[in-house]
Write an enzyme that holds these catalytic residues in place. Structure first.
Site, PDB file in Angstrom:
ATOM      1  N   GLU A 401     -35.185  40.497  -7.428  1.00 31.49           N
ATOM      2  CA  GLU A 401     -35.919  41.924  -7.069  1.00 31.49           C
ATOM      3  C   GLU A 401     -36.342  41.992  -5.723  1.00 31.49           C
ATOM      4  OE1 GLU A 401     -36.343  44.196  -8.986  1.00 31.49           O
ATOM      5  OE2 GLU A 401     -36.216  43.282 -11.148  1.00 31.49           O
ATOM      6  N   GLU A 477     -31.594  37.703 -16.873  1.00 29.71           N
ATOM      7  CA  GLU A 477     -32.872  37.731 -17.794  1.00 29.71           C
ATOM      8  C   GLU A 477     -32.627  38.860 -19.029  1.00 29.71           C
ATOM      9  OE1 GLU A 477     -36.509  39.035 -15.159  1.00 29.71           O
ATOM     10  OE2 GLU A 477     -35.635  37.735 -13.634  1.00 29.71           O
TER      11      GLU A 477
HETATM   12  C1  IPT Z   1     -38.469  40.722 -13.976  1.00 30.75           C
HETATM   13  C2  IPT Z   1     -38.564  39.817 -13.057  1.00 30.75           C
HETATM   14  O1  IPT Z   1     -37.514  39.450 -12.354  1.00 30.75           O
HETATM   15  C3  IPT Z   1     -39.306  38.532 -13.586  1.00 30.75           C
HETATM   16  O2  IPT Z   1     -39.753  37.791 -12.301  1.00 30.75           O
HETATM   17  C4  IPT Z   1     -40.212  38.802 -14.308  1.00 30.75           C
HETATM   18  O3  IPT Z   1     -41.378  39.252 -13.827  1.00 30.75           O
HETATM   19  C5  IPT Z   1     -39.951  39.543 -15.571  1.00 30.75           C
HETATM   20  O4  IPT Z   1     -39.193  40.797 -14.981  1.00 30.75           O
HETATM   21  C6  IPT Z   1     -40.870  39.898 -16.534  1.00 30.75           C
HETATM   22  O5  IPT Z   1     -41.617  38.887 -16.787  1.00 30.75           O
HETATM   23  S1  IPT Z   1     -38.493  42.370 -13.214  1.00 30.75           S
HETATM   24  C7  IPT Z   1     -38.871  43.432 -14.502  1.00 30.75           C
HETATM   25  C8  IPT Z   1     -39.935  44.462 -13.994  1.00 30.75           C
HETATM   26  C9  IPT Z   1     -37.538  44.149 -14.746  1.00 30.75           C
END
Ligand code: IPT
Length: 974
Positions: A401, A477
């Site tokens: 990000e 993720e």
């Molecule tokens: C995503 C982030 O990459 C991760 O660090 C963590 O924050 C996760 O979300 C949520 O727990 S970014 C998300 C806003 C798509």
């Protein structure tokens, strides 16, 4: 004090070029231990190294996810910048090389976020990049006897803009400090290239040792491969070698030697290749069953000890996790050594995230500002150089990000030229122009399906679009494991298994970063954002892991393990055959022992072993089981529910688990046709299978009398049962609360589902059936449900038939779901034990119940609760055929489903559960709240990602629900 370097966007000055971690025989001295410390020129005290000062009473932790906790004013930081001074005097060992030409370096493995060092009063330099190693040359300054190191650490720096990684803001020297003697000339750096040719089974080995200061006489030995004192550069063609993989992490001991130094290493041979957009290693496509891992310990923060790192690896291996993304920074070097040793594929991520700039439209994002280029390249170099010799490292990741921009492209370019053998990952580059992996986060099932079919919509630039379509896809993720959930894992796994282009994914995330606290009366609890009075924070968004802060597996991990197990069973009753499918990428199933057991109504009947033939990766083996079925099943007169359970256990000890560890299981009903709805855990494995039970078929009205004389109801209990009320609300889960303004929880609340009132329309009794018609509705709304309760008592057994339907036009409900549909009963708290026959033993929900199995289970009410870091709906047990709630004497209430029901029992109301910020703030209210449910809304993962799939939604509609209630009486001794 003025520290201009703190806000300089550059990476620092004075540190030596980065190099590989190495196990050298040159002298080394750990400087871990107690240091003198003071914060902001306060009084001197002591602080351990490694540690975060906020976890030792100096200042306090703070949590924000995306938001910077300071103004976005790069590269500047507020005047209020907590600054810690560290000082330590150490005795140089008598035999330490000192004097002219002697080289020693002072190594810092992690200091958050910016620091300057002095040795014996002389400044050595300053550095940023909290999770990166920095070495300073100190040879000329060392003196025999006492030496003093001083370190000034700043909480905020220009580097903080690059470290917005959704974690606690914690400062200090939190990884090891070591003094290392470096012989002259020294074997400082080397780069192992160890490939494996799957067509011949042979390996190639070439170790680069070239570079400034590297002695010309380096010799390599790998005794097991017959290499003795050879030129490391090779390349050496090696006949037959066993390759390294996460499944069989074979390594070969090697030694690099000069006249002055010996370095021990362990070499893993493997080759990574992308073939037609499919990720392969050693010639075989691989599937990443991964997790995102932040470093976390509930007491020590990101200062992890070796035992904790090992615990993570063992837990992962035991739960079939085969890959780790080191979100969002390189981990402690020892963790990668463990990944090499035990076998985990690693996405090694650079220490970089600038997410907070998104909140200002990415204006002035460092990723595209030339002033930051050197800092960003430095981070990438330090990542790759430190970790390049780990066979476990599969991809380099530029960071997380950080938007897009020239500096990211430059990082990718440097990375590719330095290590052409590993693909480059970065999710933020939506068009994948400078990366080798197409990566998305939180894509919903439909999007993954489209990508799997290679039918995702094209992007603007045809060349980039074509490139993206030629590289493998990963979900860097997915399945946000916050609170109760994630739901929908089975459906994701089905897509991952189905499409070769989909290389797999990484659940967000491994562990809840709760900070351990203790109440005055000694009860432990875990703090999250806001618990330290932070003016700006993101609450419990920091508690979104598959394991609780103390590393107890959460139901989410149990579910994930079941869903990703690489061993699948199928039963074909028409062929009387059972089969096992090997879903490993490389290894056969010969490390497993297979067994079966048969239960009738949850009671063991028979068991035995299954001798599957050798089954190589990707293959299926089938065994006839006519005999087994003939002896135990299939008797049409059998009036019990017959379930066959098949298991695979480790036949021998593995480095990560003992023989006997259960690796896979499956259950099959043998006389399913005889039972109305033997809801199995497998019911949720198909995307298309409708498992909505909101329209259950009418059931027969007869009550089977018990053979014993009619029991007498204790008056209170009978009244409590007949006072059962329709209940449609649940304490919202984190996923129900979602992350936007249109969350389910909010819509339920706006609709008033948490404050439904009951109006009796009529109450009449005819031919022994009492019919109570009610309208259930919230104040200030014309939405309502009609609930009709029909009660009949036969021989002391109460039967309830409940019919529910929306009052008026169902369209008025729009697309609103119901949190649950069921009954709430208020029972005496003397009922502390629960026994049931159904899915268990853990909690389960309609889109998260692959891991629950049919059986007879027994737990206390206390054990039924799942202690999510923030209290919420939990503890549901699915598809119970019957359940008994009893007191210490074994007396109580038995509930039977017609055919099944879900239940949860807890000593507090759902309202209290929803209101309590932490589990220790929940207090029993003197009632056992029993929920008997026909259905729940799915869990989904809307705390960050998609909600429940349509087939897991509970929509208001016509529903019927029938239950029998009997008292459980203790037979008087005869
Ligand atoms: C995503 C982030 O990459 C991760 O660090 C963590 O924050 C996760 O979300 C949520 O727990 S970014 C998300 C806003 C798509």
């Amino acid at each position: 004090m003025s520290f201009a370097y703190v806000v300089d966007p550059g990476p620092g000055v004075g540190a030596r070029p980065p190099r590989t971690t190495a196990d050298s025989d040159a002298p080394s001295l750990s400087l871990n231990g107690l240091w003198e410390f003071r914060l902001d020129q306060g009084p001197w005290t002591e602080l351990p190294v490694p540690a975060h000062w906020q976890l030792h009473g100096h200042g306090s932790p703070a949590y924000t996810n995306v938001s910077y906790p300071f103004p976005i004013d790069p590269p500047f930081v507020p005047d209020e910048n907590p600054t810690g001074e560290y000082r330590r005097t150490f005795q140089l060992p008598a035999d330490w090389p000192v004097g002219d030409g002697a080289v020693s370096v002072l190594r810092f493995d992690g200091v958050d976020s910016c620091f300057a060092v002095r040795l014996n009063g002389t400044p050595l330099g300053h550095a940023k990049g909290s999770r990166l190693a920095h070495e300073f040359e100190v040879g000329a300054l060392l003196r025999p006897g006492a030496n003093t190191v001083e370190v000034v650490v700043h909480q905020w720096s220009s580097g903080s803009y690059l470290e917005d990684q959704d974690m606690w803001w914690l400062s200090g020297i939190f990884r090891d400090v070591t003094l290392l003697a470096r012989p002259e000339p020294a074997l400082d750096d080397f780069f192992v290239h160890a490939g494996w040719d799957h067509t011949t089974g042979s390996g190639t080995l070439a170790i680069e040792t070239a570079g400034p200061g590297v002695p010309p006489d380096v010799r390599l030995s790998v005794p097991e491969l017959g290499l003795h004192d050879v030129d490391p550069a090779g390349p050496h063609l090696i006949g037959q070698v066993e390759p390294w993989s996460a499944e069989s992490p074979r390594r070969y001991d090697a030694v690099l030697r000069t006249d002055r130094e010996t370095v021990r290493l362990r070499i893993g041979f493997r080759s990574i290749a992308v073939v037609d957009g499919v990720l392969t290693v050693n010639g075989a496509p691989i599937t990443l069953r991964g997790v995102n891992r932040h470093e976390w310990h509930p007491e020590h923060g990101r200062a992890l000890d070796h035992a904790t790192m090992l615990r993570d690896v063992l837990l992962m291996k035991r739960h079939h996790v085969n890959a780790v993304r080191t979100s969002h920074y390189p981990p402690h070097p020892a963790f990668l050594e463990l990944c090499d040793e035990y076998g985990l594929w690693v996405v090694d991520e650079c220490d970089l995230e600038t997410h907070g700039f998104e909140q200002v439209g990415w204006r002035r994002n460092p990723s595209d500002d030339p002033r930051w280029q050197e800092a960003m390249l430095d981070r990438m170099r330090r990542t790759v150089e430190r970790d390049k010799n780990h066979p476990s490292v599969l991809f380099w990741s530029l960071g997380n990000e950080a938007g897009t921009g020239r500096n990211l492209a430059a990082m990718a370019q440097w990375c590719r030229s330095r290590d052409p053998e590993r693909p480059i990952h970065y999710e933020g580059d939506r068009d994948s122009g400078y990366v080798d992996v197409y990566s998305r986060m939180y894509a919903n099932h439909a999007e993954v399906d489209a990508i799997g079919r290679r039918e995702e919509p094209p992007t603007d630039d045809p060349a980039l679009d074509a490139h993206r379509r030629s590289v493998p896809f990963v979900l860097c993720e997915y399945a946000h494991a916050m609170g109760n959930g994630p739901g929908g894992l089975s459906e994701y796994q089905r897509l991952i298994d189905m499409y070769p282009r989909v290389a797999g994914g990484f659940v967000w995330e491994w562990i809840d970063h709760g900070i351990a606290r203790t109440t005055p009366d000694g009860r432990r609890w875990y703090a999250y954002g806001g618990d330290f009075g932070e003016p700006l924070h993101d609450g419990n968004f920091i508690a979104d892991g598959l394991v609780f802060p103390d590393r107890t597996p959460s139901p989410g991990l149990i579910e994930f393990a079941k869903v990703i197990t690489p061993i699948r069973f199928d039963l074909d009753l028409t062929l009387s055959a059972i089969s096992v499918t090997n879903r490993y990428d490389f290894r056969s199933l010969d490390h497993l022992a297979f067994g079966w057991s048969l239960e009738r109504d949850g009671q063991p009947v028979a068991s035995g072993t299954l001798d599957f033939p050798e089954t190589v990766a990707g293959d299926t083996s089938t065994l006839p089981i006519e005999e087994l079925l003939a002896t135990v099943g299939g008797d049409p007169a059998d009036d019990g529910e017959l379930w066959l359970t098949v298991t695979a256990r480790l036949a021998q000890d593995q480095p990560w688990a003992d023989a006997g560890h259960e690796m896979a299981w499956a259950q099959f009903p043998l006389n399913a046709g005889r039972f109305p709805a033997p809801v199995t855990s497998q019911a949720s494995t198909s995307v298309s299978a409708p498992v909505s039970r909101s329209m259950s078929a009418p059931v027969s009205t007869s009550i089977t009398p018990m053979s014993t004389p009619a029991p007498t109801w204790p008056a209170g209990l009978r009244d409590a049962v007949t006072a059962a009320r329709l209940d449609v609300w649940r304490a919202p889960t984190d996923n129900d609360r979602g992350c936007g303004t249109r969350s389910l929880a909010l819509r339920w609340e706006q609709a008033g589902l948490h404050r439904m009132g009951h109006r009796t329309i009529d109450d009449s009794t005819e031919s022994g059936v009492r019919t109570v018609r009610t309208r259930v509705a919230p104040a200030a709304s014309d939405l309502g449900l009609l609930a009709t309760y029909r009660w009949r008592e036969t021989d002391g057994v109460l039967r309830l038939d409940l019919a529910v339907e929306p009052d008026g036009d169902p369209a008025r409900w729009g697309d609103l779901t119901l949190p649950r549909l069921g009954l709430h009963l208020a029972l005496p708290t003397s009922l502390t034990q629960v026994a049931w026959f159904g899915l268990g033993p853990g909690e389960s929900y309609r889109d998260s119940r692959a891991a629950a199995r049919i059986g007879r289970w027994s737990l206390s009410v206390t054990e039924l609760q799942t202690p999510y870091v923030r209290p919420q709906e939990n503890g549901n047990r699915s598809a119970a055929r019957w359940a008994e709630f009893t007191d210490a004497q074994g007396r109580g209430l038995r509930v039977e489903g017609l055919p099944t029901f879900d239940f949860a029992a807890r000593p507090w109301s759902d309202a209290a559960l929803a209101a309590a910020p932490h589990p220790h703030e929940l207090t029993p209210d003197g009632v056992l709240h029993l929920h008997l449910d026909l259905a729940h809304d799915g869990l989904g993962t809307a705390s960050c990602g998609p909600g429940a799939l349509p087939e897991h939604r509970l929509r208001p509609g016509k529903a019927e629900f029938s239950l029998l209630f009997r008292p459980v009486v203790v037979a008087s001794p005869s």
